[in-house]
Design an enzyme around this catalytic site. Structure first.
Site, PDB file in Angstrom:
ATOM      1  N   CYS A 179       0.836  -1.005   0.004  1.00 13.82           N
ATOM      2  CA  CYS A 179      -0.031   0.215  -0.075  1.00 13.82           C
ATOM      3  C   CYS A 179       0.948   1.279  -0.049  1.00 13.82           C
ATOM      4  O   CYS A 179       1.381   1.500   1.260  1.00 13.82           O
ATOM      5  CB  CYS A 179      -0.857   0.048   1.267  1.00 13.82           C
ATOM      6  SG  CYS A 179      -1.967   1.403   1.312  1.00 13.82           S
ATOM      7  N   CYS A 188      -0.576   4.186   1.954  1.00 12.72           N
ATOM      8  CA  CYS A 188      -0.260   3.806   3.597  1.00 12.72           C
ATOM      9  C   CYS A 188       1.259   4.076   4.026  1.00 12.72           C
ATOM     10  O   CYS A 188       1.572   4.692   4.995  1.00 12.72           O
ATOM     11  CB  CYS A 188      -0.627   2.469   3.976  1.00 12.72           C
ATOM     12  SG  CYS A 188      -1.974   1.831   3.277  1.00 12.72           S
ATOM     13  N   ASP A 189       2.015   3.399   3.266  1.00 17.01           N
ATOM     14  CA  ASP A 189       3.622   3.676   3.599  1.00 17.01           C
ATOM     15  C   ASP A 189       4.425   4.339   2.906  1.00 17.01           C
ATOM     16  O   ASP A 189       5.500   4.341   3.061  1.00 17.01           O
ATOM     17  CB  ASP A 189       3.964   2.114   3.689  1.00 17.01           C
ATOM     18  CG  ASP A 189       3.009   1.146   4.596  1.00 17.01           C
ATOM     19  OD1 ASP A 189       2.498   1.789   5.680  1.00 17.01           O
ATOM     20  OD2 ASP A 189       3.104   0.216   4.078  1.00 17.01           O
TER      21      ASP A 189
END
Ligand code: NDP
Length: 320
Positions: A141, A144-145
């Site tokens: 992701c 997200c990261d």
């Protein structure tokens, strides 16, 4: 041999942000929800380290802690959270019909409404070196990261819309993005391909696959193999993003509810209603496009509201 059947107004299957948010709303609406968490209580976020994009956490929060807090919030209003896996379903297609669900192959439930929040599972390449470094630089992701790799060099695997979208997202944050496409063309839409090609810091490599992820505890590089020439090459990166698709967790619903060609549950219009009256779907199990914790939570709320309205409209109470 007599069988015990437990009856309930509202069954929630799955315990990610969608399931817990549905539980909070359903419990506050006196629907006495019972949730079965599935095999991975807390869902995909329990495999994430830092969550920085969920509103309300100015300092960020780690995924497992956030899921424990969501559980506590759902329990505070009376949600009965149980560990268990739905293993079979038999939905009624009549308005006001009773839906039968089997838990762990042994327990039988009859529910007036069912909220499905079983999520989706990111696909990985399956290399042992990739699996070893999940959480150590390997992520599925970018949204997200990606932030953790600001001004660093990263790679992304995949040639679909997700990979193209995530590559352009990463290109805005990172110094360089190497995009590995296994075939000689991308599957992404022309518009997305154009965005990838026009980003100056995305290096697109066709016919390229990951042979090995390098690094002991964190990602330090990749060994890439060119499928046409067989040539191998090592590049230095600190983050590897896998964007080769997701699999919705809908195996047990096949033949019971309308799924799209990729196996995601079809919902009607802007609602969480499915083709089965009284069965609602929320979160990644019905969303292949946004897939964020906050959007999953939003549809969890919608599912509980849709379920509550459905119950009011059928005015059927099977629980004293
Ligand atoms: P897709 O299935 O569309 O694409 C997967 C990509 O990963 C393909 O390029 C595929 O290669 C590649 N791939 C699969 N397995 C491997 C492997 N083992 N090694 C290397 N590469 C691999 O998945 P997406 O997640 O990209 O998209 C899913 C759906 O969601 C699509 O319908 C897409 O259009 C949609 N979507 C829409 C968005 C939007 O409209 N904004 C955003 C994101 C997704 P190959 O082509 O060779 O099979």
């Amino acid at each position: 041999m007599s069988e015990t059947i437990e009856k309930m107004k509202c069954l929630i299957i799955g315990s990610g942000p969608a399931g817990y948010t549905a539980a909070i709303y359903a419990a506050r609406a006196d629907m006495h929800p019972i949730m079965f968490t599935g095999m991975e209580p807390g869902g995909q976020l329990t495999t994430t380290t830092e969550v920085d994009n969920f509103p309300g956490y100015p300092e960020g929060i780690d995924g497992p802690t956030m899921m424990v807090q969501l559980q506590q919030q759902a329990e505070r209003f009376g949600t009965d959270v149980r560990i268990g896996m739905a293993t079979a379903v038999q939905f009624s297609d009549e308005v006001g019909g009773i839906h039968k669900v089997t838990i762990d192959d042994t327990k039988h439930i009859e529910a007036e409404t069912v909220i499905i929040a079983t999520g989706a599972t990111a696909k990985y390449l399956g290399l042992p070196s990739e699996q070893k470094l999940r959480g150590g630089g390997v992520s599925a992701c970018a949204v997200c990261d990606g932030f953790f790799y600001k001004n660093q060099e990263v790679a992304i695997v995949g040639g679909g819309d997700t990979a193209a979208e995530e590559a352009t997202y990463l290109a805005n944050i990172c110094k360089k993005v190497t995009m590995l496409v296994r075939g000689d063309a991308m599957r992404a839409s022309k518009a997305m391909q154009h965005r990838v090609i026009s980003a100056p810091n995305i290096e697109l490599r066709y016919n390229s696959e990951v042979d090995e992820v390098l690094g002991e505890n964190v990602v330090e590089g990749l060994r890439i193999v060119n499928k046409v020439t067989g040539e191998k090459e090592e590049i230095e990166i600190t983050g590897l993003f896998i964007a080769i698709g997701h699999k919705p967790n809908t195996d047990i619903f096949k033949g019971q509810i309308d799924l799209d060609e990729m196996g995601y549950i079809k919902t009607i219009g802007k609602t969480t209603k499915t083709n089965i009256p009284g069965v609602f779907a929320s979160g990644d199990v019905q969303d292949k496009e946004y897939r964020q914790a906050v959007t999953a939570a939003g549809t969890g709320c919608m599912a509980a509201l849709d379920a509550e309205r459905y119950l009011s409209s059928v005015q059927k109470v099977i629980i004293a």
